[in-house]
Design a protein around this motif. Structure first.
Motif, PDB file in Angstrom:
ATOM      1  N   VAL A   1     -70.691 -33.704  13.719  1.00  0.00           N
ATOM      2  CA  VAL A   1     -71.048 -33.522  14.964  1.00  0.00           C
ATOM      3  C   VAL A   1     -72.932 -33.264  14.877  1.00  0.00           C
ATOM      4  O   VAL A   1     -73.237 -33.847  16.100  1.00  0.00           O
ATOM      5  N   ALA A   2     -73.191 -33.045  14.149  1.00  0.00           N
ATOM      6  CA  ALA A   2     -74.346 -32.565  14.737  1.00  0.00           C
ATOM      7  C   ALA A   2     -75.527 -34.264  14.617  1.00  0.00           C
ATOM      8  O   ALA A   2     -76.279 -34.341  14.978  1.00  0.00           O
ATOM      9  N   ASP A   3     -74.874 -35.167  14.309  1.00  0.00           N
ATOM     10  CA  ASP A   3     -75.449 -36.685  13.973  1.00  0.00           C
ATOM     11  C   ASP A   3     -75.044 -37.480  15.893  1.00  0.00           C
ATOM     12  O   ASP A   3     -75.401 -37.643  16.099  1.00  0.00           O
ATOM     13  N   TRP A   4     -74.254 -36.510  16.568  1.00  0.00           N
ATOM     14  CA  TRP A   4     -73.487 -37.520  18.296  1.00  0.00           C
ATOM     15  C   TRP A   4     -74.665 -36.591  19.036  1.00  0.00           C
ATOM     16  O   TRP A   4     -76.052 -36.440  18.317  1.00  0.00           O
ATOM     17  N   TYR A   5     -74.588 -37.505  19.671  1.00  0.00           N
ATOM     18  CA  TYR A   5     -74.881 -37.034  21.484  1.00  0.00           C
ATOM     19  C   TYR A   5     -75.104 -36.185  22.464  1.00  0.00           C
ATOM     20  O   TYR A   5     -74.483 -35.921  22.597  1.00  0.00           O
ATOM     21  N   ALA A   6     -76.486 -35.499  22.865  1.00  0.00           N
ATOM     22  CA  ALA A   6     -76.197 -35.006  23.999  1.00  0.00           C
ATOM     23  C   ALA A   6     -76.849 -35.273  24.637  1.00  0.00           C
ATOM     24  O   ALA A   6     -78.142 -35.445  24.756  1.00  0.00           O
TER      25      ALA A   6
END
Length: 112
Positions: free
Chosen positions: A91-96
């Motif tokens: 999840v740390a690599d997902w987009y916000a």
């Protein structure tokens, strides 16, 4: 093949697990079935979070959905979409994703 509902639920659980492990112990999935959609994750007061784990990348539609959810949740000062990044399970690599107008309260909260 995994259906889209199961894929979305898995994405939400992944985000909740990530938030819990990184200082947000009250984050949890919102129970479905509400008349007015109010976002996918609760437990961080003042923040609306929508999670997307889809193949198609549609940030404009997602941000529009976020705006509707925030309208359904008076008092939420900011919000963002967390979108799964293909080929990235962490999840740390997902987009916000958030509009600039919603980014300003985040900056202010960070002391700027």
């Amino acid at each position: 093949m995994v259906d889209s509902r199961a894929k979305g639920a898995r994405g939400e659980r992944d985000v909740v697990d990530y938030l819990n492990a990184n200082g947000y112990p009250h984050a949890e999935r919102r129970l479905s079935g509400a008349v007015d959609d109010r976002g996918d994750i609760i437990g961080i007061p003042g923040v609306t979070i929508e999670v997307k784990a889809r193949r198609a990348f549609e940030p404009a539609a997602w941000v529009d959905q976020l705006a509707e959810e925030m309208d359904n949740t008076p008092g939420e000062g900011t919000g963002f979409v967390i979108a799964k990044r293909r080929q990235r399970g962490d999840v740390a690599d997902w987009y916000a994703i958030t509009p600039v107008g919603l980014m300003l309260p985040l900056l202010k909260g960070a002391g700027w």
